[in-house]
Design a protein around this motif. Structure first.
Motif, PDB file in Angstrom:
ATOM      1  N   PRO A 138       0.842  -1.207   0.000  1.00 37.20           N
ATOM      2  CA  PRO A 138       0.000   0.000   0.000  1.00 37.20           C
ATOM      3  C   PRO A 138       0.875   1.254   0.000  1.00 37.20           C
ATOM      4  O   PRO A 138       1.839   1.348   0.765  1.00 37.20           O
ATOM      5  CB  PRO A 138      -0.793  -0.118   1.311  1.00 37.20           C
ATOM      6  CG  PRO A 138      -0.785  -1.579   1.630  1.00 37.20           C
ATOM      7  CD  PRO A 138       0.521  -2.121   1.099  1.00 37.20           C
ATOM      8  N   ARG A 139       0.548   2.217  -0.898  1.00 34.22           N
ATOM      9  CA  ARG A 139       1.447   3.378  -1.026  1.00 34.22           C
ATOM     10  C   ARG A 139       1.508   4.172   0.275  1.00 34.22           C
ATOM     11  O   ARG A 139       2.547   4.756   0.590  1.00 34.22           O
ATOM     12  CB  ARG A 139       1.059   4.246  -2.231  1.00 34.22           C
ATOM     13  CG  ARG A 139      -0.314   4.862  -2.179  1.00 34.22           C
ATOM     14  CD  ARG A 139      -0.646   5.612  -3.472  1.00 34.22           C
ATOM     15  NE  ARG A 139      -2.008   6.112  -3.405  1.00 34.22           N
ATOM     16  CZ  ARG A 139      -2.627   6.784  -4.367  1.00 34.22           C
ATOM     17  NH1 ARG A 139      -2.011   7.040  -5.500  1.00 34.22           N
ATOM     18  NH2 ARG A 139      -3.861   7.205  -4.218  1.00 34.22           N
ATOM     19  N   GLU A 140       0.402   4.170   1.064  1.00 37.15           N
ATOM     20  CA  GLU A 140       0.416   4.922   2.325  1.00 37.15           C
ATOM     21  C   GLU A 140       1.456   4.354   3.297  1.00 37.15           C
ATOM     22  O   GLU A 140       2.047   5.090   4.086  1.00 37.15           O
ATOM     23  CB  GLU A 140      -0.969   4.921   2.981  1.00 37.15           C
ATOM     24  CG  GLU A 140      -1.950   5.934   2.384  1.00 37.15           C
ATOM     25  CD  GLU A 140      -2.401   5.576   0.966  1.00 37.15           C
ATOM     26  OE1 GLU A 140      -2.294   4.377   0.597  1.00 37.15           O
ATOM     27  OE2 GLU A 140      -2.831   6.484   0.224  1.00 37.15           O
ATOM     28  N   ALA A 171       0.276  11.325  -1.190  1.00 39.84           N
ATOM     29  CA  ALA A 171       1.425  11.472  -0.267  1.00 39.84           C
ATOM     30  C   ALA A 171       1.207  12.673   0.634  1.00 39.84           C
ATOM     31  O   ALA A 171       1.428  12.603   1.861  1.00 39.84           O
ATOM     32  CB  ALA A 171       2.717  11.616  -1.065  1.00 39.84           C
ATOM     33  N   GLN A 172       0.762  13.773   0.042  1.00 40.60           N
ATOM     34  CA  GLN A 172       0.529  14.991   0.846  1.00 40.60           C
ATOM     35  C   GLN A 172      -0.581  14.731   1.863  1.00 40.60           C
ATOM     36  O   GLN A 172      -0.473  15.146   3.024  1.00 40.60           O
ATOM     37  CB  GLN A 172       0.155  16.159  -0.067  1.00 40.60           C
ATOM     38  CG  GLN A 172       1.339  16.635  -0.925  1.00 40.60           C
ATOM     39  CD  GLN A 172       0.928  17.663  -1.961  1.00 40.60           C
ATOM     40  OE1 GLN A 172      -0.190  17.627  -2.486  1.00 40.60           O
ATOM     41  NE2 GLN A 172       1.835  18.571  -2.293  1.00 40.60           N
ATOM     42  N   ALA A 173      -1.631  14.008   1.452  1.00 42.63           N
ATOM     43  CA  ALA A 173      -2.747  13.715   2.367  1.00 42.63           C
ATOM     44  C   ALA A 173      -2.273  12.815   3.516  1.00 42.63           C
ATOM     45  O   ALA A 173      -2.825  12.858   4.619  1.00 42.63           O
ATOM     46  CB  ALA A 173      -3.885  13.040   1.602  1.00 42.63           C
ATOM     47  N   ALA A 174      -1.219  12.010   3.251  1.00 41.48           N
ATOM     48  CA  ALA A 174      -0.666  11.143   4.300  1.00 41.48           C
ATOM     49  C   ALA A 174       0.340  11.906   5.174  1.00 41.48           C
ATOM     50  O   ALA A 174       1.027  11.308   6.010  1.00 41.48           O
ATOM     51  CB  ALA A 174       0.003   9.925   3.662  1.00 41.48           C
ATOM     52  N   GLY A 175       0.469  13.218   4.943  1.00 42.16           N
ATOM     53  CA  GLY A 175       1.338  14.039   5.790  1.00 42.16           C
ATOM     54  C   GLY A 175       2.770  14.112   5.316  1.00 42.16           C
ATOM     55  O   GLY A 175       3.652  14.574   6.044  1.00 42.16           O
ATOM     56  N   LEU A 176       3.028  13.658   4.080  1.00 42.69           N
ATOM     57  CA  LEU A 176       4.403  13.675   3.565  1.00 42.69           C
ATOM     58  C   LEU A 176       4.632  14.973   2.782  1.00 42.69           C
ATOM     59  O   LEU A 176       3.992  15.197   1.753  1.00 42.69           O
ATOM     60  CB  LEU A 176       4.628  12.467   2.648  1.00 42.69           C
ATOM     61  CG  LEU A 176       6.068  12.231   2.202  1.00 42.69           C
ATOM     62  CD1 LEU A 176       6.925  11.788   3.387  1.00 42.69           C
ATOM     63  CD2 LEU A 176       6.127  11.177   1.102  1.00 42.69           C
ATOM     64  N   PRO A 177       5.528  15.838   3.243  1.00 43.62           N
ATOM     65  CA  PRO A 177       5.819  17.041   2.470  1.00 43.62           C
ATOM     66  C   PRO A 177       6.715  16.691   1.280  1.00 43.62           C
ATOM     67  O   PRO A 177       7.911  16.463   1.443  1.00 43.62           O
ATOM     68  CB  PRO A 177       6.542  17.947   3.475  1.00 43.62           C
ATOM     69  CG  PRO A 177       7.012  17.057   4.573  1.00 43.62           C
ATOM     70  CD  PRO A 177       6.355  15.716   4.456  1.00 43.62           C
ATOM     71  N   VAL A 178       6.142  16.644   0.096  1.00 42.17           N
ATOM     72  CA  VAL A 178       6.886  16.218  -1.093  1.00 42.17           C
ATOM     73  C   VAL A 178       7.681  17.412  -1.631  1.00 42.17           C
ATOM     74  O   VAL A 178       7.109  18.386  -2.099  1.00 42.17           O
ATOM     75  CB  VAL A 178       5.919  15.680  -2.180  1.00 42.17           C
ATOM     76  CG1 VAL A 178       6.689  15.262  -3.426  1.00 42.17           C
ATOM     77  CG2 VAL A 178       5.092  14.521  -1.628  1.00 42.17           C
TER      78      VAL A 178
END
Ligand code: NAP
Length: 286
Positions: A138-140, A171-178
């Motif tokens: 899962p990508r999350e 990714a951003q929704a999962a809290g990852l600052p891309v």
């Protein structure tokens, strides 16, 4: 000669010149094993920095390990890399020349960054990029593990590679600052256009790989020759790089080469100024 005129961007915790260098080609055929000419590979890396390159892209899988090891050998000053951002990647395994199966299990991604830290001789990676999202995981889960690299101080910034807008939003929704996205993109391959526009809006660095289409755009006899005629002494490869630099302020091209001659030619693209008409002609030509 310098890449200073390519402009700057904040990336990997430093302000870097936008025209960078891709260190995938300083390995053996199939990006496997050592380069044919070790000393020339070291010269290419050192010359890139002399020419003002402050963004170098690599990956643990180049060689594997060969590219990171050469960067440490050529450029590490005993404490780190000074003004130069060394961006690396993880998440691909290697089973032989040109074979790159992805593996996105969190414990493997963690091993990737820990081993890159050791090979590059730093306490934090400037910019660590997920080479591919592994469809089997899962990508999350992958994004969550990468976020922990930031939280634990293993990386200053993180990025993704070969993704679409939906992946970046997830990714951003999962809290990852891309901080960056790296996709194949050049004059002749614009499949990542929508992603590039999204990155431009969001101020995310867009690192186009194969910026001279793995050499094709650098060969004479193609549709770029007409514009090249207006710039005596300018090669088609330089035009392809100048077009990228002009296309968006978030673009950070990383032409790859194993030779000092080609490196110097590519870096000189920072000084090629395209008129609006030439930019449009190149956009339409490919
Ligand atoms: N994220 C990803 O999945 C991904 C995938 C591929 C690559 N990358 C990164 O992107 C970087 C650039 O991509 P790339 O190396 O595949 O493609 P590229 O930069 O478009 O082209 C590199 C190839 O073109 C040749 N070349 C370079 N400059 C030239 C020049 N001035 N004249 C003639 N030939 C020239 C090189 O040969 P010589 O060695 O003979 O100069 C090399 O074979 C890589 O180094 C790597 O860091 C990332």
């Amino acid at each position: 000669m310098s890449v200073a005129n390519s402009g700057t961007i904040d990336l990997g915790g430093k302000t870097v010149h936008r025209l960078g260098y891709g260190a995938m080609r300083i390995t053996g055929p199939g990006i496997w094993g050592p380069p044919k000419d070790h000393d020339e590979a070291v010269r290419v890396l050192r010359r890139s920095v002399e020419l003002g390159v402050t963004f170098i892209d690599t990956a643990d899988s180049y060689g594997p390990f060969v590219s990171e090891d050469l960067i440490k050998e050529a450029l590490h000053d005993g404490t780190g890399y000074g003004d130069v951002v060394v961006a690396t990647k993880g998440g691909l395994t290697r089973h032989g020349p040109d074979v790159w199966p992805p593996l996105g299990r969190p414990e493997y991604l963690r091993q990737c960054i820990l081993m890159s830290l050791r090979r590059l001789g730093v306490e934090r990676i400037d910019l660590w990029q997920l080479h591919r999202i592994d469809a089997k995981v899962p990508r999350e889960e992958q994004f969550g593990e990468i976020k922990s690299f930031l939280d634990e101080g293993l990386a200053k910034q993180v990025g993704l590679s070969e993704v679409d807008v939906d992946d970046v939003k997830a990714a951003q929704a999962a809290g990852l600052p891309v901080a960056s996205v790296q996709n194949r993109y050049n004059l002749g391959d614009r499949r990542a256009e929508e992603l590039l526009d999204f990155c431009t809006e969001q101020g995310i660095a867009f690192i186009p790989w194969a910026p001279v289409d793995a050499g094709t755009l650098a060969r004479p006899g193609g549709p770029l020759d007409a514009v090249a005629g207006n710039h005596p002494g300018t090669t088609t490869g330089q035009l392809a790089l100048a077009w990228l630099l002009r296309r968006s302020p978030v673009i950070v091209p990383i032409p790859g080469t194993s030779s000092v001659g080609h490196l110097e030619e590519n870096c000189a693209a920072a000084d090629v100024e395209l008129t609006d008409e030439e930019f449009q002609a190149l956009t339409d030509a490919a």
